[in-house]
Design an enzyme around this catalytic site. Structure first.
Site, short mmCIF file in Angstrom:
data_model
loop_
_atom_site.label_atom_id
_atom_site.label_comp_id
_atom_site.label_asym_id
_atom_site.label_seq_id
_atom_site.Cartn_x
_atom_site.Cartn_y
_atom_site.Cartn_z
CG ASP A 236 -23.31 21.79 14.59
OD1 ASP A 236 -22.48 21.75 15.51
OD2 ASP A 236 -23.07 22.23 13.46
CG HIS B 239 0.79 -2.17 5.41
ND1 HIS B 239 0.03 -1.08 5.78
CD2 HIS B 239 1.35 -1.86 4.22
CE1 HIS B 239 0.13 -0.16 4.85
NE2 HIS B 239 0.93 -0.60 3.89
CD GLU C 111 8.21 1.39 -2.42
OE1 GLU C 111 6.99 1.24 -2.18
OE2 GLU C 111 8.85 2.39 -2.11
CG ASP C 112 8.53 -2.80 0.44
OD1 ASP C 112 9.12 -1.83 -0.09
OD2 ASP C 112 7.65 -2.68 1.31
CG ASP D 10 -0.05 2.66 1.72
OD1 ASP D 10 0.19 1.80 2.59
OD2 ASP D 10 0.83 3.30 1.12
CG HIS E 268 0.00 -1.35 -1.26
ND1 HIS E 268 -0.64 -2.06 -0.29
CD2 HIS E 268 0.81 -0.48 -0.62
CE1 HIS E 268 -0.25 -1.63 0.89
NE2 HIS E 268 0.64 -0.67 0.72
MN MN Z 1 1.95 0.42 2.13
#
Ligand code: MN
Length: 676
Positions: free
Chosen positions: A268, A54, A82-83, A148, A78
């Site tokens: 178009d 990811h 958090e994890d 993300d 990123h």
């Molecule tokens: Mn993420």
């Protein structure tokens, strides 16, 4: 074009950064990768794959958007804070403050999702608010969030179907338009197609197959067109790059729906993009293509002279092609093309090379977001979301100040929106505007190219119906703030301002709380029109509008405490109330916010002539008022008497209607009728 992008492996990612970045930058990114790989080591995605896939894909997208190395590294990191057990302090030590700040920004945005007690709407609203606050702090954060989101959307199939739909809906209503607003069209189209596939699987498949079926025909047409253009431009020594391009599926679907056309009527689908070296060449090429093919009227748009807010610049036109059917042509420089694909992201990537005017357009938008997020409180989230998503989906119009400054607005915005954009005080006292010497009312819609001079009057005060006239979220917010302020100032005000003309003792001796409404029965309330009136600073008191003078929202009013039937509300100049013997029963009351409409009867007398009745009806419906009943009869001597029952939200609206009608030729009078 097969649009949906495939996931990449770490190997592909490293190849991609090696092509773009120097050794030192690559080293930073490799370090970030190592930390991400180690800290996420025991985690898996819903797909069952190792989690690291990811962040790698997020970073790959960021690299593809030509983001600076710190942003690509932040993409890898990123989800780490958090994890995993890797802390903010660890990150600051290893990667410095800047990268840590970016990662924290992304982390903060996702926190609200964990509050399961909130419903979907408030979660979406709160997410958006956080996202915008983060954007205002550092626009790079939102680019990471969009990357993300893009990878999460690509792998959405591993979630439960119901959850897929919710996420896809949120993507379509918030993230994709936001990407568009920031000019990152690459992301916008991908998000739209991914969400479309989940929300409307059958339509998606249908369009996909039809696009595929005509591919060969389209390709050969475009090849021929390219050759023709190249030849003609070579004759005048213009060297350009030409690309064929096709619409993404969702935009085809949207066009079919919006214009109510079937697939074969969308002509178009075929388009070419001509990329020049210099800006002046764009106009040269434009002249040449119009000399080869006949232009389709009304299709020319010059986004070079007036760029979109997101800095998009290009010339657009449509011409009748060699097979007699129309196709689209876009003409732009290489730099404009970069901006079109990567949006403001491209600007940060090439900060030195950009001109300041373009940057200031984005800066302006970011400035507006900052202002919104600072001035709206948590409870406003839903309103804020509604306003903003509305605005994100709108097309734009461009108007000019008398000095020639240009402003852009969502389509459907009015003179009043413009007045508020110029200055809050101009908005609060706006009376109308002058467009090419002609006076127009506040509700007039803005048209591109209008040069507008707002006319103000100190005596003018905002009316609650203005909330229905403005379309932009910023004007709505300024108005709501104004009304809230007024309410706060008068909330506990039992003083005499509303009852100044009364003899004495306006404060009653009767305990008002005994008049509180019984807990409202929801079903019943829906049917019955509710008026919101505050009695001596207290809401929820049983009130009724008296029939002797039928007060309208906006009228000056007083209350009279009846025996057993709550407070009856009269106009403050109503004789029946004023002359009542028991002055102790008189109480100060005021209208509270925007009221539900009240039926009002008006009568119009006019010299009868052809079409006059229709003109009356039109001048009423122009104010977006419901006409409940209408009728007319001849009243002798060539005159006509017309009667209307209309729903009025505020006195100002009635005034506008009467003014409109009185300005019709041959009108003798137009008045409100109070029935006894
Ligand atoms: Mn993420």
């Amino acid at each position: 074009m097969g649009f949906l992008k495939k996931e990449v492996t770490a190997e592909t990612f490293f190849q991609a950064i090696a092509e773009r970045l120097n050794e030192e930058d690559q080293a930073l990114i490799k370090r970030a990768y190592k930390v991400a790989e180690k800290t996420h080591a025991n985690q898996k995605r819903y797909s069952g794959e190792p989690y690291i896939i990811h962040p790698v894909n997020v970073a790959y997208i960021l690299n593809d958007l030509r983001q600076e190395p710190a942003v690509v590294a932040a993409g890898l990191l990123h989800d780490v804070i958090e994890d995993t057990s890797y802390s903010r302090e660890d990150m600051t030590l290893d990667f410095g403050k800047d990268i840590t700040k970016l990662v924290e920004g992304v982390t903060k945005m996702s926190k609200v999702k964990n509050k399961t007690r909130m419903n979907f709407e408030s979660i979406a609203a709160e997410n958006l608010r956080r996202m915008l606050m983060a954007t205002a702090k550092d626009p790079r954060i939102i680019v990471i969030k969009l990357a993300d989101k893009t990878h999460n959307m690509r792998t959405l199939k591993f979630h439960k179907p119901e959850k897929q739909k919710i996420i896809a809906q949120e993507t379509l209503s918030i993230y994709a338009p936001l990407a568009g607003r920031l000019g990152v069209y690459k992301i916008k189209s991908e998000l739209e197609d991914l969400a479309f596939q989940i929300l409307e699987p059958e339509e998606y498949q249908d369009i996909k197959e039809k696009v595929a079926a005509k591919k060969a025909e389209r390709d050969s047409f475009i090849e021929t067109a390219k050759i023709i253009i190249k030849q003609r431009l070579a004759e005048i020594n213009l060297d350009v790059q030409i690309e064929g391009r096709s619409k993404h599926f969702y935009s085809i679907y949207k066009k079919m729906k919006d214009k109510d056309k079937n697939f074969d009527e969308i002509n178009d689908l075929r388009a070419v993009r001509i990329i020049t070296k210099e800006v002046r060449d764009c106009y040269g090429v434009f002249g040449v293509v119009h000399s080869i093919w006949t232009p389709v009227p009304g299709k020319f748009k010059d986004y070079i002279a007036t760029p979109k807010t997101n800095q998009y610049q290009s010339l657009h036109t449509a011409v009748i092609g060699q097979d007699g059917r129309s196709f689209e042509i876009q003409i732009r420089t290489q730099e404009m093309n970069n901006i079109a694909e990567h949006g403001i992201a491209a600007h940060w990537a090439y900060k030195e090379g950009t001109n300041s005017k373009d940057v200031s357009m984005t800066a302006k938008w970011i400035e507006r977001i900052r202002h919104w997020s600072e001035t709206s409180s948590g409870s406003d989230s839903k309103e804020f979301l509604e306003d903003l998503t509305h605005e994100l989906h709108e097309d734009e119009v461009y108007v000019f100040t008398p000095k020639g400054d240009i402003y852009n607005f969502p389509k459907g915005s009015t003179i009043l929106d413009y007045a508020f954009r110029i200055h809050t005080d101009v908005g609060l006292h706006a009376k109308g505007a002058r467009i090419s010497g002609r006076m127009v009312p506040l509700r007039t819609e803005l048209k591109s190219g209008d040069q507008i001079e707002v006319v103000t009057d100190k005596k003018v005060k905002p009316s609650p119906i203005w909330l229905r006239i403005v379309r932009t979220s910023s004007a709505k917010q300024k108005l709501r703030q104004y009304f809230r302020k007024i309410q706060d100032e008068t909330a506990n005000d039992v003083s005499v301002s509303y009852v100044a003309k009364l003899p004495s003792e306006p404060v009653p001796e009767i305990d008002l709380t005994t008049l509180k409404k019984v807990k409202p029965d929801k079903k019943k309330n829906k049917e019955k029109r509710e008026v919101s009136i505050v009695v001596a600073g207290i809401k929820d008191i049983l009130v009724r509008l008296s029939s002797c003078c039928s007060p309208l929202p906006g009228d000056e009013i007083i209350g009279f405490i009846t025996r057993g039937r709550g407070v009856s509300v009269h106009k403050s100049n109503c004789d029946i109330a004023r002359n009542h013997s028991d002055k102790k029963r008189i109480v100060a009351v005021r209208w509270d916010g925007v009221n539900n409409p009240v039926p009002v009867r008006i009568e119009v007398k006019a010299y009868d002539r052809q079409g006059i009745y229709l003109e009356m009806v039109e001048s009423i419906s122009k104010t977006e008022t419901n006409i409940l009943e209408a009728g007319a009869s001849s009243s002798g001597e060539g005159t006509l008497l017309a009667r209307f029952l209309i729903e009025i939200e505020h006195l100002d609206q009635l005034q506008e209607i009467l003014d409109n009608i009185r300005s019709i030729k041959n009108i003798l009078f137009a008045e409100r009728v109070v029935e006894k």
